[in-house]
Scaffold this motif. Structure first.
Motif, PDB file in Angstrom:
ATOM      1  N   ASN A 253       4.019  -0.020   0.009  1.00 52.25           N
ATOM      2  CA  ASN A 253       4.381   1.087  -0.872  1.00 52.25           C
ATOM      3  C   ASN A 253       3.302   2.147  -0.961  1.00 52.25           C
ATOM      4  OD1 ASN A 253       6.856  -0.135  -1.467  1.00 52.25           O
ATOM      5  ND2 ASN A 253       5.939  -1.370  -3.099  1.00 52.25           N
ATOM      6  N   HIS A 254       2.047   1.750  -0.843  1.00 49.05           N
ATOM      7  CA  HIS A 254       0.961   2.725  -0.871  1.00 49.05           C
ATOM      8  C   HIS A 254       1.078   3.696   0.305  1.00 49.05           C
ATOM      9  CE1 HIS A 254      -0.876   0.455  -4.076  1.00 49.05           C
ATOM     10  NE2 HIS A 254      -0.900  -0.644  -3.328  1.00 49.05           N
ATOM     11  N   MET A 255       1.400   3.167   1.479  1.00 51.80           N
ATOM     12  CA  MET A 255       1.549   4.033   2.654  1.00 51.80           C
ATOM     13  C   MET A 255       2.815   4.872   2.562  1.00 51.80           C
ATOM     14  SD  MET A 255      -1.190   3.707   4.235  1.00 51.80           S
ATOM     15  CE  MET A 255      -0.683   4.876   5.502  1.00 51.80           C
TER      16      MET A 255
ATOM     17  N   GLY B  91      -9.533  18.643  -3.444  1.00 56.31           N
ATOM     18  CA  GLY B  91     -10.589  18.265  -4.369  1.00 56.31           C
ATOM     19  C   GLY B  91     -10.093  17.759  -5.709  1.00 56.31           C
ATOM     20  N   ILE B  92      -8.946  18.287  -6.170  1.00 54.54           N
ATOM     21  CA  ILE B  92      -8.432  17.910  -7.494  1.00 54.54           C
ATOM     22  C   ILE B  92      -7.265  16.938  -7.398  1.00 54.54           C
ATOM     23  CG2 ILE B  92      -7.312  18.796  -9.584  1.00 54.54           C
ATOM     24  CD1 ILE B  92      -8.897  21.390  -9.174  1.00 54.54           C
ATOM     25  N   LEU B  93      -6.317  17.226  -6.519  1.00 61.73           N
ATOM     26  CA  LEU B  93      -5.093  16.426  -6.492  1.00 61.73           C
ATOM     27  C   LEU B  93      -5.274  15.072  -5.807  1.00 61.73           C
ATOM     28  CD1 LEU B  93      -2.321  19.092  -5.765  1.00 61.73           C
ATOM     29  CD2 LEU B  93      -3.001  18.092  -7.960  1.00 61.73           C
ATOM     30  N   VAL B  94      -6.014  15.039  -4.707  1.00 65.88           N
ATOM     31  CA  VAL B  94      -6.148  13.766  -3.993  1.00 65.88           C
ATOM     32  C   VAL B  94      -6.769  12.680  -4.878  1.00 65.88           C
ATOM     33  CG1 VAL B  94      -7.315  12.591  -2.077  1.00 65.88           C
ATOM     34  CG2 VAL B  94      -6.124  14.754  -1.671  1.00 65.88           C
TER      35      VAL B  94
ATOM     36  N   MET C  91      10.015   4.578  -5.883  1.00 62.38           N
ATOM     37  CA  MET C  91       9.062   5.345  -6.685  1.00 62.38           C
ATOM     38  C   MET C  91       8.025   6.020  -5.798  1.00 62.38           C
ATOM     39  SD  MET C  91       8.234   2.908  -9.993  1.00 62.38           S
ATOM     40  CE  MET C  91       6.844   3.944 -10.456  1.00 62.38           C
ATOM     41  N   ALA C  92       7.501   5.251  -4.826  1.00 64.00           N
ATOM     42  CA  ALA C  92       6.474   5.785  -3.937  1.00 64.00           C
ATOM     43  C   ALA C  92       6.999   6.950  -3.120  1.00 64.00           C
ATOM     44  CB  ALA C  92       5.970   4.678  -3.006  1.00 64.00           C
TER      45      ALA C  92
ATOM     46  N   LEU D  28      -5.551   7.808  -8.243  1.00 61.26           N
ATOM     47  CA  LEU D  28      -5.494   7.066  -9.507  1.00 61.26           C
ATOM     48  C   LEU D  28      -4.048   6.691  -9.850  1.00 61.26           C
ATOM     49  CD1 LEU D  28      -8.042   9.068 -11.681  1.00 61.26           C
ATOM     50  CD2 LEU D  28      -8.342   6.765 -10.753  1.00 61.26           C
ATOM     51  N   MET D  29      -3.129   7.648  -9.704  1.00 60.87           N
ATOM     52  CA  MET D  29      -1.724   7.386 -10.023  1.00 60.87           C
ATOM     53  C   MET D  29      -1.149   6.310  -9.101  1.00 60.87           C
ATOM     54  SD  MET D  29      -1.373   9.168 -12.613  1.00 60.87           S
ATOM     55  CE  MET D  29      -3.023   9.709 -13.113  1.00 60.87           C
ATOM     56  N   ASN D  30      -1.534   6.366  -7.822  1.00 56.99           N
ATOM     57  CA  ASN D  30      -1.100   5.371  -6.863  1.00 56.99           C
ATOM     58  C   ASN D  30      -1.600   3.985  -7.259  1.00 56.99           C
ATOM     59  OD1 ASN D  30      -0.329   4.042  -4.451  1.00 56.99           O
ATOM     60  ND2 ASN D  30      -2.305   4.490  -3.517  1.00 56.99           N
TER      61      ASN D  30
END
Length: 465
Positions: A362-364, A451-454, A405-406, A459-461
């Motif tokens: 799911n992470h991928m 820089g901000i979103l990744v 969800m992923a 964290l959300m992942n």
């Protein structure tokens, strides 16, 4: 002679018969992705290297790349197959897309919120939060076009404001629209394929609200720092203006657009028409006619003062229309290769979504669906990964809910990673630049997003997937 050379080159990298029954992504090599890469690089580099040329000829450049993709398709695959592939992209996808986006642009552009909002950090954060929530009922395009102008007006006296509109793209034009099928096209496709209307609301609420609040915290801290650097004598409005909504009739038209979209999702007429090998259902045709009708009513009944107050112009939607025409043409072979899954040129990437024991990674799914949605059209990317996960909505909503969800989070959230990740991104850029706000280049924006979103998505992942 040139035609024979081109034919030979294409056959050398894609050995198929000219009268092939269909465009088979498993038989396409990576050379077919060159036009798509070319149009992306043009969008990224031309405004920096040749700004005057790009400003005057970007539409021609987009068409040129589209032809560079379409002509070889006709040469290699023949008229029937190539016409079917291009027609599916233009008639089946592009035209409904531009009608929907254009209708929201026209209707939302007729609502002018007049007041003496001052662009303080908390006021701006309030606009961003409200826009993110509204995106779930009127789509990211509708919310972006409704909120962007009062936000511009609130910050017109500020010197440091670029970051506000970068976060606007993050939150209002993308991440906010992740709770209902109305919010973003990928989720609407899931709804059409059997995902319950409120499934995303139930399963994505915590990830979405956590992401929004986390980014708003970063924004408030950043904006508070730069706000203290502003000349306090110039940023405050000297004349207070009472709150007033001009062109409020457009709220009815917005509701009509939302209702039309829901109608096309719930109503199954069983009637379809074939146009150039593209199946068009009666409900989709009626939906698009209703979109155009509400846009026409908006143009007819909106008070002139409302559009003048918004400084409404057609340039943003024309820019989106021209550039996305080229993108939709060039994306045809790329999406076919992606749909081919383990048999296509992207097989090494596709293999990453399955663990050694056969279970889904799911992470991928999150990172791959999101990364491709950053550069490809996120709706068909969602659909490709939806099918890769089995395509059974009941299974994906229950046993494999984290996989769905992923895919959903990646497709919607990561449209914010680039200017081309979602149509409202481009429209926002065009509008704010018309108002004199300097925005970063294509790669400059990605410095902000990476820089901000990744880190935020990491964290959300980690917490939710």
């Amino acid at each position: 002679m040139i035609q024979k050379l081109l034919l030979g080159a294409c056959l050398a990298v894609s050995p198929v018969l000219a009268n092939a029954a269909g465009l088979n992504g498993a038989e396409l090599s990576m050379i077919w992705a060159v036009p798509f890469a070319g149009i992306l690089l043009s969008i990224a580099l031309c405004p920096l290297l040749v700004p005057h040329f790009w400003h005057n000829h970007f539409g021609k450049v987009a068409v040129a790349w589209g032809l560079l993709c379409a002509v070889p398709l006709y040469i290699v695959y023949g008229t029937t197959t190539a016409t079917g592939a291009i027609a599916h992209a233009i008639i089946g996808d592009y035209i409904p897309f531009i009608i929907f986006v254009g209708a929201l642009f026209v209707v939302a552009g007729g609502i002018h919120i007049r007041s003496s909002f001052e662009g303080t950090p908390l006021m701006n954060a309030g606009f961003l939060f409200a826009g993110a929530m509204l995106a779930n009922v009127m789509g990211t395009t509708g919310a972006a076009m409704l909120i962007i102008r009062p936000l511009l007006e609130a910050n017109k006296n500020r010197k440091y404001r670029m970051h506000t509109f970068i976060f606007f793209i993050f939150l209002v034009a993308n991440i906010g629209g992740s709770l209902t099928p109305l919010g973003d096209p990928p989720l609407f496709l899931g709804f059409l394929r059997g995902v319950d209307f409120f499934w995303t609301t139930q399963h994505l609420f915590l990830p979405m609200i956590s992401t929004v609040l986390f980014l708003l915290l970063i924004y408030v801290i950043l904006d508070t720092i730069v706000y203290k650097k502003e000349d306090q004598k110039t940023i405050h409005f000297k004349e207070k203006e009472p709150f007033k909504v001009e062109g409020a009739i457009n709220i009815v038209f917005l509701a009509g657009i939302v209702g039309s979209m829901l109608l096309s999702g719930f109503w199954k007429s069983g009637i379809s028409f074939e146009v150039l090998h593209v199946q068009l259902t009666l409900e989709s045709i009626i939906r698009d006619v209703l979109f155009l009708t509400f846009a026409g009513l908006s143009l007819a009944f909106t008070p002139k003062v409302a559009r003048e107050g918004n400084q409404f112009s057609w340039d943003p939607i024309l820019e989106v229309g021209k550039l996305f025409f080229g993108i939709f043409c060039c994306i045809v072979p790329v999406l076919e290769m992606l749909r081919a899954g383990h048999n296509g040129a992207f097989a090494p990437l596709v293999a990453l979504v399955t663990n050694a024991d056969g279970t889904f990674n799911n992470h991928m799914f999150f990172w791959l669906a999101g990364s491709l949605s950053s550069f490809l059209d996120n709706a068909p990317t969602y659909l490709a990964f939806f099918n890769l996960a089995g395509g059974d909505p009941m299974l994906l909503m229950n046993e494999d809910s984290h996989t769905l969800m992923a895919i959903s989070m990646g497709s919607v959230f990561m449209g914010a990673m680039t200017y081309i990740g979602n149509a409202p991104n481009f429209m926002t850029i065009s509008i704010v630049q018309e108002r004199g706000v300097k925005m970063p280049s294509f790669f400059g924006y990605m410095v902000w997003s990476v820089g901000i979103l990744v880190p935020t998505f990491f964290l959300m992942n980690m917490f939710f997937i």
